[in-house]
Design a protein around this motif. Structure first.
Motif, short mmCIF file in Angstrom:
data_model
loop_
_atom_site.label_atom_id
_atom_site.label_comp_id
_atom_site.label_asym_id
_atom_site.label_seq_id
_atom_site.Cartn_x
_atom_site.Cartn_y
_atom_site.Cartn_z
N CYS A 149 -1.51 43.25 162.25
CA CYS A 149 -2.51 42.35 160.91
C CYS A 149 -3.65 42.01 161.40
CB CYS A 149 -1.95 42.28 159.64
SG CYS A 149 0.12 42.54 159.29
N SER A 173 -8.22 45.58 154.69
CA SER A 173 -9.22 44.18 153.63
C SER A 173 -7.90 42.79 154.14
CB SER A 173 -8.87 44.39 152.70
OG SER A 173 -9.17 43.76 151.17
N GLU A 182 -8.41 40.40 152.21
CA GLU A 182 -8.26 40.53 150.59
C GLU A 182 -6.56 40.14 150.40
OE1 GLU A 182 -6.85 39.85 146.28
OE2 GLU A 182 -6.32 41.56 147.54
N PRO A 183 -5.67 40.44 150.91
CA PRO A 183 -4.30 40.84 150.90
C PRO A 183 -3.93 39.70 151.62
CG PRO A 183 -4.91 43.22 151.25
CD PRO A 183 -6.13 42.64 151.01
N PHE A 184 -4.19 39.05 151.81
CA PHE A 184 -3.43 38.11 153.49
C PHE A 184 -3.92 37.01 152.84
CE2 PHE A 184 -4.00 41.83 155.35
CZ PHE A 184 -2.76 41.77 156.60
N LEU A 226 -3.31 32.87 142.39
CA LEU A 226 -2.96 34.15 142.70
C LEU A 226 -1.18 34.82 142.77
CD1 LEU A 226 -5.28 35.12 145.82
CD2 LEU A 226 -5.90 35.40 143.39
N GLY A 257 1.13 38.38 143.04
CA GLY A 257 1.03 38.68 144.63
C GLY A 257 1.69 37.31 145.30
N TYR A 303 3.45 38.63 147.34
CA TYR A 303 3.51 39.69 149.04
C TYR A 303 2.80 38.14 149.86
CZ TYR A 303 -0.48 40.57 147.40
OH TYR A 303 -2.19 41.12 146.24
N ARG A 304 1.95 37.38 149.25
CA ARG A 304 1.17 36.44 149.82
C ARG A 304 1.60 35.85 150.69
NH1 ARG A 304 -3.94 37.80 148.20
NH2 ARG A 304 -4.50 39.04 146.28
N THR A 350 2.27 36.90 153.39
CA THR A 350 1.05 38.15 154.94
C THR A 350 0.58 37.22 154.81
OG1 THR A 350 -0.10 38.48 152.03
CG2 THR A 350 0.65 40.60 153.40
N SER A 351 -0.14 35.88 154.64
CA SER A 351 -0.47 34.71 154.74
C SER A 351 -0.54 33.99 155.93
CB SER A 351 -0.57 33.65 153.77
OG SER A 351 0.48 33.45 153.34
#
Length: 250
Positions: free
Chosen positions: A25, A35, A37-39, A45, A52, A54-55, A58-59
């Protein structure tokens, strides 16, 4: 090539899975393939439509830039491997529950106090603190110096101040230290010194989820291992399966 795959698959499964995800990633984001943005994490959000959620995962998958991609990935693998081989986490679901708990503490703390958007540093500090609690009296290598093992998370925290955005990363890392301290208090300190129970035991549903289906690591990947007769669920009641071999009628 087969030797490389074999060596890779012989590593602790949770550690290699998370470290691989972090590396891929991070490389994807910093090379522009993915991108960013999703992380990015921000509490607002989580409440938009669609949320969101999933963040929350993903963060924790993006390292710092440059050489930090390699160093952070190495630390993720190292400390997760130590935790995976730690007697405190006897079962895989115990380690999964640990990760869920500390990240669930890190996210709101950052939302309230730091507005941090990439939270891997906090998770790294948390894992380092937990991994080194059983290494008191031992030494560890921090870059080119040798220090007592239990000081490693504090060194990782302080070194953030040497890099750009260091104060923000320091605060983010501090939330990981708080999360690890809280986990240690609820699972070890209070039961041992307060004569109380483990206040955050691993949920039963997580044990079922992790152990079903049974997955066996092989050189070529992962294979689903069928449950042995009499040890798992099936269409017949357990009392029927325990009566011995069946007989054909007619």
């Amino acid at each position: 090539m087969a030797d490389i795959v074999s060596a890779y698959m012989s590593t602790p499964p949770i550690a290699r899975t998370v470290a691989t995800a972090v590396f891929l990633c991070s490389v994807g984001v910093y090379t522009g393939i993915l991108s960013a943005e999703p992380f990015i994490f921000h509490y607002s959000l989580l409440f938009k439509f669609p949320p969101g959620l999933y963040r929350l995962v993903t963060s924790f998958l993006i390292t710092g830039s440059g050489m930090a991609v390699l160093f952070d990935t190495y630390f993720v693998f190292t400390y997760l491997s130590q935790l995976e081989n730690n007697s405190k986490f006897r079962n895989k679901e115990d380690l999964v529950w640990y990760l869920i708990f500390v990240t669930s503490v890190i996210c709101p703390l950052n939302a309230l106090f730091t507005e941090g958007m990439l939270l891997l540093q906090a998770l790294l500090i948390a894992m380092c603190y937990t991994a080194t609690q059983d290494q008191r009296g031992m030494n560890a290598h921090f870059y080119i110096i040798t220090i007592p093992a239990q000081l490693m998370p504090y060194c990782l925290l302080l070194v953030q101040l040497l890099f750009p955005g260091g104060w923000v990363n320091f605060k983010i890392g501090l939330t990981g230290l708080i999360a690890a301290h809280l986990h240690d208090f609820l699972t070890r300190i209070y039961p041992e010194f307060g004569n109380g129970p483990n206040l955050i035991p691993t949920p039963g549903f997580l044990s079922w989820f992790v152990n079903s289906p049974r997955v066996r690591d092989t050189v070529y990947g992962q294979a689903i291992q069928p449950q042995r007769a009499g040890t798992g669920s099936g269409p017949l009641p357990d009392s029927w399966r325990s009566k011995g071999p069946g007989r054909r009628l007619g």
